[in-house]
Scaffold this motif. Structure first.
Motif, PDB file in Angstrom:
ATOM      1  N   LEU A 230       0.833  -1.194   0.000  1.00  0.00           N
ATOM      2  CA  LEU A 230       0.000   0.000   0.000  1.00  0.00           C
ATOM      3  C   LEU A 230       0.871   1.248   0.000  1.00  0.00           C
ATOM      4  CD1 LEU A 230      -2.823   1.370   0.340  1.00  0.00           C
ATOM      5  CD2 LEU A 230      -2.389   1.287   2.814  1.00  0.00           C
ATOM      6  N   ALA A 231       0.594   2.147  -0.924  1.00  0.00           N
ATOM      7  CA  ALA A 231       1.219   3.472  -0.941  1.00  0.00           C
ATOM      8  C   ALA A 231       0.123   4.499  -0.699  1.00  0.00           C
ATOM      9  CB  ALA A 231       1.916   3.731  -2.268  1.00  0.00           C
ATOM     10  N   PHE A 232       0.438   5.540   0.080  1.00  0.00           N
ATOM     11  CA  PHE A 232      -0.589   6.515   0.429  1.00  0.00           C
ATOM     12  C   PHE A 232       0.014   7.907   0.521  1.00  0.00           C
ATOM     13  CE2 PHE A 232       1.373   5.231   4.368  1.00  0.00           C
ATOM     14  CZ  PHE A 232       1.508   6.409   5.073  1.00  0.00           C
ATOM     15  N   LEU A 278      -2.267  -5.480  -5.985  1.00  0.00           N
ATOM     16  CA  LEU A 278      -2.963  -6.730  -5.733  1.00  0.00           C
ATOM     17  C   LEU A 278      -2.257  -7.882  -6.438  1.00  0.00           C
ATOM     18  CD1 LEU A 278      -6.584  -5.376  -6.302  1.00  0.00           C
ATOM     19  CD2 LEU A 278      -5.381  -5.630  -4.126  1.00  0.00           C
ATOM     20  N   ASP A 279      -2.775  -9.082  -6.271  1.00  0.00           N
ATOM     21  CA  ASP A 279      -2.204 -10.240  -6.928  1.00  0.00           C
ATOM     22  C   ASP A 279      -2.425 -10.165  -8.438  1.00  0.00           C
ATOM     23  OD1 ASP A 279      -1.453 -11.239  -4.482  1.00  0.00           O
ATOM     24  OD2 ASP A 279      -3.287 -12.448  -4.227  1.00  0.00           O
ATOM     25  N   LEU A 284      -5.240  -1.306  -7.425  1.00  0.00           N
ATOM     26  CA  LEU A 284      -6.443  -0.598  -7.023  1.00  0.00           C
ATOM     27  C   LEU A 284      -6.043   0.770  -6.497  1.00  0.00           C
ATOM     28  CD1 LEU A 284      -9.543  -0.630  -6.438  1.00  0.00           C
ATOM     29  CD2 LEU A 284      -8.939  -1.428  -4.136  1.00  0.00           C
ATOM     30  N   LYS A 285      -6.648   1.820  -7.046  1.00  0.00           N
ATOM     31  CA  LYS A 285      -6.396   3.187  -6.589  1.00  0.00           C
ATOM     32  C   LYS A 285      -7.702   3.804  -6.105  1.00  0.00           C
ATOM     33  CE  LYS A 285      -4.617   4.616 -10.475  1.00  0.00           C
ATOM     34  NZ  LYS A 285      -4.045   5.593 -11.420  1.00  0.00           N
ATOM     35  N   THR A 324     -10.310   3.335  -9.130  1.00  0.00           N
ATOM     36  CA  THR A 324      -9.798   2.813 -10.405  1.00  0.00           C
ATOM     37  C   THR A 324      -9.147   1.454 -10.160  1.00  0.00           C
ATOM     38  OG1 THR A 324      -9.329   5.072 -11.162  1.00  0.00           O
ATOM     39  CG2 THR A 324      -8.331   3.286 -12.393  1.00  0.00           C
ATOM     40  N   LEU A 325      -9.567   0.485 -10.923  1.00  0.00           N
ATOM     41  CA  LEU A 325      -8.989  -0.860 -10.838  1.00  0.00           C
ATOM     42  C   LEU A 325      -8.388  -1.204 -12.192  1.00  0.00           C
ATOM     43  CD1 LEU A 325      -8.539  -3.608  -9.438  1.00  0.00           C
ATOM     44  CD2 LEU A 325     -10.802  -4.290 -10.305  1.00  0.00           C
ATOM     45  N   THR A 326      -7.094  -1.514 -12.193  1.00  0.00           N
ATOM     46  CA  THR A 326      -6.387  -1.895 -13.420  1.00  0.00           C
ATOM     47  C   THR A 326      -5.879  -3.326 -13.250  1.00  0.00           C
ATOM     48  OG1 THR A 326      -5.691   0.402 -13.737  1.00  0.00           O
ATOM     49  CG2 THR A 326      -4.519  -1.280 -14.990  1.00  0.00           C
TER      50      THR A 326
END
Length: 649
Positions: A230-232, A278-279, A284-285, A324-326
């Protein structure tokens, strides 16, 4: 005035270079909303590198954008300094700060002249069919600001200039127990803007433009870091200002020029953003933002600014978010995006000298956008991105005005990127976008200046771009022809009683032109830069009183020569040319805005070294020849202004 503490921020990586292609960033972790990728084809974009943020010695975020190919910066009749992309209305240009919309939703605009440039660490301008992460209303394009990062180090500057002008910024960056911390403060002030030439009306004094004083200050704090995958980053910006609004200098008092002042402006914006790996290569952003805004507007009876006729008190509360999910899906990379925002505007109008305060009217607009993009590598060096979205706007609260039906529209985009080899690349892109009217356009009368139009609807645009780029050490060349087909474009007409009314052009309008950029090292220490835009914007025959769209210069160009001898001096000379345009006067008649050019000089001389940083003496002259330039009838740009200061970086 609203102003509260809350957590906020943003994350992400990647840095596009001057002509818009990913490259090694000049600092760790630049924040961008729509990052490039190996299989993603993005529309045309220009990035202002950090070095140019220093060389041009900008005072505000608006100064940073002057001279960027395809971007026009001007001060409107409300005294706000706004940005336009390719001649489109400023409300079609969405402005983001650290991934969150910065404009006040009620009006769809933000005054870029109030945000200190020292706070900024990066700037990217996206033109055409913007990526789906930007959500609804990004019709002409996006101005994407990011604040300074820990890796960019400390920064400070202070300067003073003619007519009581001055600015200052301080940015402190520290790492505390694995958490990157940024603290910043800034301010901009002036007694008046210099006037380059005579005006027929609204100018009782000589070289000081009437009612153009400004005092603005800001505070900023950010925390960021990583915890596993996780980056924040969380940030909080608070800005306060007061300023005057210059009256239109082309119209006599009986024609109704604005005698307005803003005695109070306050904006607080909190942003929080996280990116989670994620795996299976998915990311996920999540971005969230909260904005509080308030202002008072005073309307006066005459240019003496002594007799208050009316006052408008505004308060806005906005909350929004984006997910946003990539993730990979076989040969494709899919990007799902959803954004939602709700903004409530409260307004009280009071008539003077003895009128009671009016009712407290509340308006609300909700925006929703759902979209999907797919990236694919078609062949070595060839990538394709296709996207679609559904946007919706509704106004559940309409004050004392009749209810308004909800609007909904689809959006689509496509991009094809081709690596031509030997540093050359070609990107073809296009799409369709819709902008919904703001609540102010639907329900605001601007202290009696506007008549409402119950039939006002959304405006839409189709885009087509072809960007050719060539990069090699010391040289960048970019050429970008474009065409924009607009439908139901919002325009203004003057009614018989002198009020203005917004309406949708019954037909459409077509704009086409070319953006170009050249950066070339003439030697080890001398660099030549050129950015330019040519534009032709016309309404369909019979759809508007005048075919030529107002306030669209036929061309804009900036040429600069930068001579840098490290340890001795850095000199920069700029020439900015603006082509002719037209505008509409108080009687609704077409008037010509002549072509003009201005010269600016910059100098920085190191005077001391403090550890790894240096102290510079800076000098600047804006509009050296005192040229009179009219981006809008009766509202000229400032005349000659000199500045001198100190910079620490």
């Amino acid at each position: 005035m609203p102003g509260r503490l809350a957590a906020g921020g943003l994350v992400l990586l990647a840095a596009p270079v001057l002509a818009g292609e990913p490259d090694e960033p000049e600092w760790p972790a630049i924040i961008v909303t729509a990052p490039a990728g190996e299989s993603r084809a993005l529309p045309p974009q220009v990035t202002v590198p950090p070095s140019l943020l220093i060389d041009r010695q900008p005072r505000s975020a608006a100064d940073v954008l002057r001279g960027v190919a395809g971007v026009t910066v001007r001060t409107n009749s409300r005294g706000e300094t706004i940005a336009r992309i390719r001649g489109a209305d400023e409300r079609q240009t969405q402005v983001f700060l650290d991934g969150a919309p910065l404009a006040v939703p009620w009006d769809g605009r933000v005054d870029l002249g109030l945000l200190p440039a020292g706070l900024l660490g990066g700037v990217r301008v996206v033109k055409g069919a913007a990526p789906i992460e930007y959500g609804a209303n990004a019709v002409a394009g996006v101005v994407d600001f990011s604040t300074r990062q820990y890796g960019q180090g400390n920064f400070a500057h202070v300067e003073a200039g003619s007519l009581g002008s001055g600015s200052a910024s301080l940015v402190l960056a520290e790492r505390l127990g694995g958490v990157d911390t940024i603290l910043a403060a800034g301010g901009i002030t002036r007694d008046a803007e210099p006037l380059a030439g005579p005006l027929p009306f609204g100018q009782p004094r000589g070289n000081r433009r009437t009612n153009t004083d400004l005092d603005a200050g800001s505070l900023f704090a950010a925390l960021g870091g990583e915890a596993g995958n996780l980056a924040f980053r969380a940030s909080l910006l608070h800005l306060e200002a007061r300023r005057g609004i210059a009256p239109e200098g082309d119209r006599p008092p009986e024609a109704g020029p604005r005698y307005w002042r803003y005695p109070d402006i306050a904006l607080t914006q909190a942003t929080v953003n996280a990116a989670l790996a994620l795996d299976a290569g998915a990311t996920l952003k999540v971005t969230g933002w909260r904005q509080w805004f308030g202002q008072r507007i005073g309307q006066y009876a005459s240019i003496g600014y002594a007799d208050l006729e009316a006052r408008q008190q505004d308060e806005d509360d906005t909350i929004g978010g984006r997910v946003t999910l990539t993730h990979p899906a076989g040969p494709l990379t899919l990007r799902w995006a959803a954004s939602a925002q709700s903004s409530t505007h409260a307004q009280v109008d009071t008539a003077f000298p003895s009128g009671p305060a009016g009712a407290r009217l509340r308006f609300r607009q909700n925006l929703l956008s759902l979209g999907l993009e797919a990236d694919a590598v078609l062949a070595p060096g060839v990538k394709l991105t296709l996207g679609g979205a559904w946007d919706r706007a509704e106004t559940p609260l309409t004050g004392d005005k009749p209810p308004q039906s909800a609007f909904a529209a689809g959006a689509a985009s496509a991009g094809l990127g081709i690596d031509l080899g030997e540093g050359m690349a070609l990107t073809l892109s296009g799409g369709r976008r819709t902008r919904f009217p703001t609540a102010r356009e639907l329900f605001g009368v601007a202290l009696g200046r506007f008549a409402l139009n119950p039939d006002l609807g959304p405006e839409a645009a189709w885009f087509a771009d072809a960007e050719w780029r060539w990069q090699r050490p010391g040289t960048t060349v970019m050429v970008n022809p474009f065409v924009i087909r607009s439908q139901d474009t919002l325009a203004q007409r003057v009614l018989a009683d002198g009020r203005r009314q917004r309406f949708n052009l019954p037909g459409g309008a077509t704009s086409y032109g070319i953006d170009a950029l050249l950066s070339h090292d003439l030697g080890e220490r001398v660099r030549f830069e050129l950015s330019a835009t040519a534009l032709r914007a016309r309404a369909d025959r019979g759809s508007a009183p005048f075919r030529r769209l107002p306030q669209r210069p036929s061309y804009e160009a900036l040429a600069a020569l930068d001579w840098n001898l490290p340890g001795r001096f850095d000199l920069r000379a700029e020439v900015r040319a603006v082509g002719g345009a037209v505008d509409v006067d108080a009687d609704g008649l077409l008037v010509a805005l002549p072509a003009a050019a201005e010269v600016a000089l910059r100098a920085a001389v190191p005077v001391a070294r403090l550890g790894e940083n240096r102290l510079f003496l800076t000098m600047a002259v804006d509009n050296l020849t005192d040229a009179q330039i009219f981006p809008q009838a009766g509202l000229p740009l400032p005349g000659r202004l000199w500045r001198i200061g100190l910079r620490f970086d």
